[in-house]
Design a protein around this motif. Structure first.
Motif, mmCIF file in Angstrom:
data_model
loop_
_atom_site.group_PDB
_atom_site.id
_atom_site.type_symbol
_atom_site.label_atom_id
_atom_site.label_comp_id
_atom_site.label_asym_id
_atom_site.label_seq_id
_atom_site.Cartn_x
_atom_site.Cartn_y
_atom_site.Cartn_z
ATOM 1 N N GLY A 70 0.777 -1.232 0.000
ATOM 2 C CA GLY A 70 0.000 0.000 0.000
ATOM 3 C C GLY A 70 0.806 1.279 0.000
ATOM 4 N N THR A 71 2.120 1.182 -0.064
ATOM 5 C CA THR A 71 2.968 2.373 -0.043
ATOM 6 C C THR A 71 2.853 3.148 -1.351
ATOM 7 N N THR A 72 2.683 4.453 -1.241
ATOM 8 C CA THR A 72 2.772 5.324 -2.409
ATOM 9 C C THR A 72 4.240 5.659 -2.635
ATOM 10 N N ILE A 73 4.732 5.442 -3.850
ATOM 11 C CA ILE A 73 6.130 5.744 -4.164
ATOM 12 C C ILE A 73 6.169 6.757 -5.291
ATOM 13 N N ILE A 74 6.820 7.870 -5.050
ATOM 14 C CA ILE A 74 6.965 8.908 -6.059
ATOM 15 C C ILE A 74 8.456 9.159 -6.290
ATOM 16 N N ASP A 75 8.874 9.065 -7.548
ATOM 17 C CA ASP A 75 10.280 9.262 -7.893
ATOM 18 C C ASP A 75 10.565 10.750 -8.059
ATOM 19 N N ASP A 76 10.673 11.414 -6.917
ATOM 20 C CA ASP A 76 10.951 12.848 -6.908
ATOM 21 C C ASP A 76 12.008 13.115 -5.845
ATOM 22 N N GLU A 77 12.752 14.174 -6.035
ATOM 23 C CA GLU A 77 13.873 14.483 -5.144
ATOM 24 C C GLU A 77 13.476 15.530 -4.121
ATOM 25 N N VAL A 78 13.793 15.256 -2.869
ATOM 26 C CA VAL A 78 13.503 16.206 -1.793
ATOM 27 C C VAL A 78 14.549 17.322 -1.825
ATOM 28 N N VAL A 79 14.065 18.566 -1.772
ATOM 29 C CA VAL A 79 14.975 19.716 -1.830
ATOM 30 C C VAL A 79 15.003 20.499 -0.526
ATOM 31 N N ASN A 80 14.022 20.276 0.352
ATOM 32 C CA ASN A 80 14.007 20.993 1.629
ATOM 33 C C ASN A 80 13.063 20.287 2.599
ATOM 34 N N VAL A 81 13.300 20.482 3.882
ATOM 35 C CA VAL A 81 12.420 19.932 4.915
ATOM 36 C C VAL A 81 12.227 20.970 6.006
ATOM 37 N N ASP A 82 11.147 20.827 6.751
ATOM 38 C CA ASP A 82 10.891 21.674 7.904
ATOM 39 C C ASP A 82 10.413 20.781 9.044
ATOM 40 N N PHE A 83 11.330 20.536 9.994
ATOM 41 C CA PHE A 83 11.031 19.674 11.131
ATOM 42 C C PHE A 83 10.782 20.484 12.403
ATOM 43 N N ARG A 84 10.536 21.793 12.277
ATOM 44 C CA ARG A 84 10.394 22.639 13.460
ATOM 45 C C ARG A 84 9.079 22.398 14.184
ATOM 46 N N ARG A 85 8.084 21.920 13.479
ATOM 47 C CA ARG A 85 6.775 21.669 14.102
ATOM 48 C C ARG A 85 6.043 20.590 13.296
ATOM 49 N N THR A 86 5.044 20.002 13.913
ATOM 50 C CA THR A 86 4.223 19.003 13.221
ATOM 51 C C THR A 86 2.929 19.643 12.746
ATOM 52 N N PRO A 87 2.366 19.178 11.636
ATOM 53 C CA PRO A 87 2.943 18.135 10.779
ATOM 54 C C PRO A 87 4.230 18.617 10.114
#
Length: 332
Positions: free
Chosen positions: A97-114
């Motif tokens: 059931g995993t969705t897999i998308i072949d795209d590259e991550v360029v940034n993240v924001d882990f300062r708060r959820t979500p």
């Protein structure tokens, strides 16, 4: 593992996995990276009932897509080609059931959820994130590395050493990893030629003594590999003495480059704690210093670097994610 009440499982099958819904941007779990750790984490998270996304990058599959025969992954009596193993893992994760998308991550924001995970084309939200971006071996920068990759040139003695029984082998490096690999390879090689740019080793004293006392290891000091030659497979290595300029050609069946690894963590430098070499620092099991952000595989593992251990870490991270999400739901 208990499933989150709000999670859904996609209906897929091995031969015809469901086409990813690219309009969907909110998931329970986002996994960054698609090697053995990422795919295994996807299998476990999806099987537990979590809505899971893998962002595989532009070249999914990790280092194994550049590997020929894999003999040491359990379950394949006659071995399996690295790319085939990754394709099977991908299909299994999709079937769960995993969705897999072949795209590259360029940034993240882990300062708060979500948490927010951004690619060049989309922004995704996640209740939990697993970092599984792996690490790449440092290379010599020679054209022959590409030409003879998987055809004599290797970056893992444990993985490929048995393929070079009764042959001469060249190892490049002078640190603990290089000495450990050279010593290990003496189990198979007739002679191990250790090429080091300096006149003394950087490895620990105990490892140096072990190597210097091994009559199967021949040292080439103040030297560097300048060329790799062969036809269908690597057959010769050209080394140059950096002090005299003299070049020597060695007949060898294998070249093992052991000059370190580069964890793929630049993206997370300002977001989570990394050590001096860029590896993710784990606070407890697979937990990073940010609650809800986990890491799996070579991105934190500098010791083993095997497909089977990466898959194991993927499993561990998924179980830790399940516990985290369950406890988070109980608090609400």
């Amino acid at each position: 593992m208990a499933a989150d009440a709000g999670a859904t499982v996609l209906e897929t099958n091995d031969d015809n996995p469901k086409t990813p819904d690219k309009s969907k941007t909110k998931f329970d779990v986002v996994i960054i990276g698609a090697g053995p750790s990422g795919y295994t984490a996807g299998i476990y998270c999806s099987r537990a009932g979590y809505d899971t996304l893998i962002l595989s990058g532009i070249l999914p599959g990790g280092q194994l897509v550049n590997t020929t025969e894999v003999e040491n992954y359990p379950g394949f009596e006659n071995g399996i080609m690295g790319p085939d193993l990754m394709i099977d893992m991908r299909k299994q994760s999709q079937r769960m059931g995993t969705t897999i998308i072949d795209d590259e991550v360029v940034n993240v924001d882990f300062r708060r959820t979500p948490f927010k995970v951004l690619t060049a084309s989309e922004e995704y939200e996640a209740r939990a994130v697993i970092i599984a971006t792996g690490a790449n071996p440092r290379k010599l920068g020679l054209e022959g590395e590409q030409t003879f990759g998987g055809k004599g040139v290797s970056y893992c003695a444990t993985c490929d050493g048995p393929f070079f029984r009764n042959q001469e082998i060249v190892v490049v490096g002078g640190g603990d990893s290089a000495i450990e690999e050279a010593t290990f390879l003496t189990k198979f090689a007739t002679t191990v030629h250790l090429i080091h740019r300096r006149s003394e080793l950087r490895a620990s004293k105990v490892m140096q003594e072990r190597a210097l006392n091994n009559n199967k290891i021949k040292f080439h000091w103040d030297s560097a590999v300048t060329d790799i030659k062969g036809n269908q497979k690597m057959q010769q290595v050209v080394i140059k003495n950096l002090k005299t300029g003299e070049e020597t050609t060695l007949d060898a069946g294998g070249l093992f480059v052991a000059i370190g690894h580069e964890p793929n963590t630049k993206l997370f430098k300002s977001q989570i704690e990394l050590d001096d070499e860029g590896y993710v620092v784990l606070k407890n099991k697979t937990h990073t210093n940010i609650e809800g952000v986990f890491a799996a595989g070579d991105v934190h593992d500098r010791s083993y670097r095997q497909a089977i251990t990466a898959a194991g870490f993927g499993c561990m991270a998924a179980i830790d994610v399940d516990k985290y999400l369950t406890e988070s739901a109980d608090k609400q």
